[in-house]
Design a protein around this motif. Structure first.
Motif, PDB file in Angstrom:
ATOM      1  N   ILE A  34      39.220  36.493  52.885  1.00  0.00           N
ATOM      2  CA  ILE A  34      39.075  37.399  51.738  1.00  0.00           C
ATOM      3  C   ILE A  34      39.194  38.830  52.260  1.00  0.00           C
ATOM      4  O   ILE A  34      39.042  39.072  53.457  1.00  0.00           O
ATOM      5  N   CYS A  35      39.457  39.762  51.349  1.00  0.00           N
ATOM      6  CA  CYS A  35      39.543  41.159  51.760  1.00  0.00           C
ATOM      7  C   CYS A  35      38.981  42.052  50.650  1.00  0.00           C
ATOM      8  O   CYS A  35      38.819  41.624  49.508  1.00  0.00           O
ATOM      9  N   LEU A  36      38.698  43.286  51.014  1.00  0.00           N
ATOM     10  CA  LEU A  36      38.097  44.230  50.074  1.00  0.00           C
ATOM     11  C   LEU A  36      39.003  44.473  48.869  1.00  0.00           C
ATOM     12  O   LEU A  36      38.534  44.504  47.734  1.00  0.00           O
ATOM     13  N   LEU A  37      40.302  44.637  49.101  1.00  0.00           N
ATOM     14  CA  LEU A  37      41.223  44.868  47.985  1.00  0.00           C
ATOM     15  C   LEU A  37      41.148  43.719  46.984  1.00  0.00           C
ATOM     16  O   LEU A  37      41.094  43.943  45.771  1.00  0.00           O
ATOM     17  N   GLY A  38      41.136  42.480  47.478  1.00  0.00           N
ATOM     18  CA  GLY A  38      41.017  41.321  46.595  1.00  0.00           C
ATOM     19  C   GLY A  38      39.712  41.338  45.817  1.00  0.00           C
ATOM     20  O   GLY A  38      39.683  41.027  44.626  1.00  0.00           O
ATOM     21  N   ALA A  39      38.626  41.731  46.491  1.00  0.00           N
ATOM     22  CA  ALA A  39      37.322  41.798  45.817  1.00  0.00           C
ATOM     23  C   ALA A  39      37.345  42.838  44.701  1.00  0.00           C
ATOM     24  O   ALA A  39      36.812  42.603  43.615  1.00  0.00           O
ATOM     25  N   ILE A  40      37.974  43.971  44.964  1.00  0.00           N
ATOM     26  CA  ILE A  40      38.059  45.025  43.943  1.00  0.00           C
ATOM     27  C   ILE A  40      38.882  44.553  42.752  1.00  0.00           C
ATOM     28  O   ILE A  40      38.489  44.730  41.594  1.00  0.00           O
ATOM     29  N   VAL A  41      40.028  43.924  43.039  1.00  0.00           N
ATOM     30  CA  VAL A  41      40.878  43.418  41.954  1.00  0.00           C
ATOM     31  C   VAL A  41      40.139  42.356  41.155  1.00  0.00           C
ATOM     32  O   VAL A  41      40.132  42.385  39.917  1.00  0.00           O
ATOM     33  N   PHE A  42      39.500  41.392  41.851  1.00  0.00           N
ATOM     34  CA  PHE A  42      38.721  40.372  41.147  1.00  0.00           C
ATOM     35  C   PHE A  42      37.623  41.026  40.297  1.00  0.00           C
ATOM     36  O   PHE A  42      37.373  40.613  39.166  1.00  0.00           O
ATOM     37  N   GLY A  43      36.950  42.033  40.843  1.00  0.00           N
ATOM     38  CA  GLY A  43      35.880  42.712  40.110  1.00  0.00           C
ATOM     39  C   GLY A  43      36.381  43.401  38.854  1.00  0.00           C
ATOM     40  O   GLY A  43      35.801  43.260  37.777  1.00  0.00           O
ATOM     41  N   LEU A  44      37.481  44.157  38.984  1.00  0.00           N
ATOM     42  CA  LEU A  44      38.042  44.857  37.825  1.00  0.00           C
ATOM     43  C   LEU A  44      38.527  43.868  36.764  1.00  0.00           C
ATOM     44  O   LEU A  44      38.282  44.067  35.561  1.00  0.00           O
ATOM     45  N   LEU A  45      39.216  42.818  37.199  1.00  0.00           N
ATOM     46  CA  LEU A  45      39.675  41.815  36.240  1.00  0.00           C
ATOM     47  C   LEU A  45      38.507  41.074  35.604  1.00  0.00           C
ATOM     48  O   LEU A  45      38.558  40.721  34.422  1.00  0.00           O
ATOM     49  N   GLY A  46      37.439  40.841  36.380  1.00  0.00           N
ATOM     50  CA  GLY A  46      36.244  40.206  35.820  1.00  0.00           C
ATOM     51  C   GLY A  46      35.625  41.044  34.710  1.00  0.00           C
ATOM     52  O   GLY A  46      35.232  40.522  33.671  1.00  0.00           O
ATOM     53  N   VAL A  47      35.556  42.362  34.933  1.00  0.00           N
ATOM     54  CA  VAL A  47      35.031  43.266  33.893  1.00  0.00           C
ATOM     55  C   VAL A  47      35.948  43.252  32.670  1.00  0.00           C
ATOM     56  O   VAL A  47      35.483  43.179  31.531  1.00  0.00           O
ATOM     57  N   LEU A  48      37.267  43.292  32.896  1.00  0.00           N
ATOM     58  CA  LEU A  48      38.231  43.266  31.793  1.00  0.00           C
ATOM     59  C   LEU A  48      38.082  41.977  30.988  1.00  0.00           C
ATOM     60  O   LEU A  48      38.029  42.015  29.751  1.00  0.00           O
ATOM     61  N   ILE A  49      37.983  40.862  31.675  1.00  0.00           N
ATOM     62  CA  ILE A  49      37.836  39.582  30.973  1.00  0.00           C
ATOM     63  C   ILE A  49      36.527  39.536  30.193  1.00  0.00           C
ATOM     64  O   ILE A  49      36.496  39.142  29.029  1.00  0.00           O
ATOM     65  N   THR A  50      35.437  39.970  30.832  1.00  0.00           N
ATOM     66  CA  THR A  50      34.116  39.905  30.187  1.00  0.00           C
ATOM     67  C   THR A  50      34.003  40.848  28.994  1.00  0.00           C
ATOM     68  O   THR A  50      33.483  40.476  27.941  1.00  0.00           O
ATOM     69  N   ASP A  51      34.504  42.078  29.149  1.00  0.00           N
ATOM     70  CA  ASP A  51      34.296  43.087  28.109  1.00  0.00           C
ATOM     71  C   ASP A  51      35.394  43.137  27.055  1.00  0.00           C
ATOM     72  O   ASP A  51      35.145  43.578  25.935  1.00  0.00           O
ATOM     73  N   VAL A  52      36.612  42.701  27.387  1.00  0.00           N
ATOM     74  CA  VAL A  52      37.722  42.847  26.439  1.00  0.00           C
ATOM     75  C   VAL A  52      38.236  41.488  25.950  1.00  0.00           C
ATOM     76  O   VAL A  52      38.341  41.262  24.747  1.00  0.00           O
ATOM     77  N   ILE A  53      38.548  40.608  26.867  1.00  0.00           N
ATOM     78  CA  ILE A  53      39.207  39.357  26.495  1.00  0.00           C
ATOM     79  C   ILE A  53      38.222  38.333  25.930  1.00  0.00           C
ATOM     80  O   ILE A  53      38.488  37.707  24.901  1.00  0.00           O
ATOM     81  N   GLN A  54      37.081  38.150  26.585  1.00  0.00           N
ATOM     82  CA  GLN A  54      36.129  37.128  26.148  1.00  0.00           C
ATOM     83  C   GLN A  54      35.636  37.343  24.712  1.00  0.00           C
ATOM     84  O   GLN A  54      35.550  36.368  23.960  1.00  0.00           O
ATOM     85  N   PRO A  55      35.336  38.571  24.268  1.00  0.00           N
ATOM     86  CA  PRO A  55      34.933  38.730  22.860  1.00  0.00           C
ATOM     87  C   PRO A  55      36.011  38.254  21.872  1.00  0.00           C
ATOM     88  O   PRO A  55      35.688  37.635  20.858  1.00  0.00           O
TER      89      PRO A  55
END
Length: 193
Positions: A34-55
């Motif tokens: 794993i790498c930091l860039l991947g963690a950041i991308v996963f984190g940003l996409l996780g927020v996008l999914i949780t706050d925008v897509i999931q609703p």
């Protein structure tokens, strides 16, 4: 997500004796899994999914009757399990098929009075004065050699194995340098289609 990626990488390496991806070339990595860039991308996409897509998904699924949702879950779970089984069964004998591919190509090379060294440099070495990015620029004999190697790979490696080799450009065997070199050759060969 990063913990899942790390555990998956470790598990696949132990199960198949191969490293399917490697972030060693990136800064701030942990064992290349794993790498930091991947963690950041996963984190940003996780927020996008949780706050925008999931609703939105929640709003749509609220309109579907509950028994239908349950059946959809069962069907999708069955598809995931079937896909996992097909993938694992398809790649389980990858090392054996790489050995068969190597033996077959080496036998062809020996008949031609040659010996084949594996790796992506094979194309530079074999076609030294004809290295082009486009196959149509090669000589007829070079195209014939490439076509024969591609046909050999297609006949020995199953569709799932070819797909996985193509999908994981950093695939390396942890217990065989030779197989890793064969994979490099296959990557280069597939790139030149």
């Amino acid at each position: 997500a990063c913990m899942l990626e790390y555990v998956t990488s470790w598990g696949m390496e132990k199960l198949f004796h191969a490293r399917w991806w490697d972030y060693s070339h990136r800064r701030f990595n942990i064992q290349g899994r794993i790498c930091l860039l991947g963690a950041i991308v996963f984190g940003l996409l996780g927020v996008l999914i949780t706050d925008v897509i999931q609703p939105e998904v929640n709003r749509i699924t609220q309109m579907i009757p509950l028994p239908v949702v349950h059946w959809m879950c069962v069907i999708f779970m069955a598809l995931i399990v079937a896909d996992t089984i097909i993938t694992v069964l398809g790649i389980i004998d990858l090392a054996d098929n790489l050995a068969k591919f190597s033996e077959t190509v080496q036998a062809y090379a020996e008949k031609a009075g040659d010996s084949l060294q594996w790796g992506k440099d094979i194309f530079r070495d074999k076609f030294r004065d004809k290295v082009q990015d486009r196959v149509q620029d090669w000589s007829d004999s070079s195209q014939e050699i490439l076509a024969n190697m591609q046909a050999t790979a297609a006949s020995i490696l199953n569709k799932q194995q070819r797909r996985m080799i193509n999908a994981f450009p950093r695939l390396r065997f942890t217990d065989s340098i030779k197989y890793s070199k064969i994979i490099e050759t296959l990557h280069e060969m597939l790139r030149r289609k």
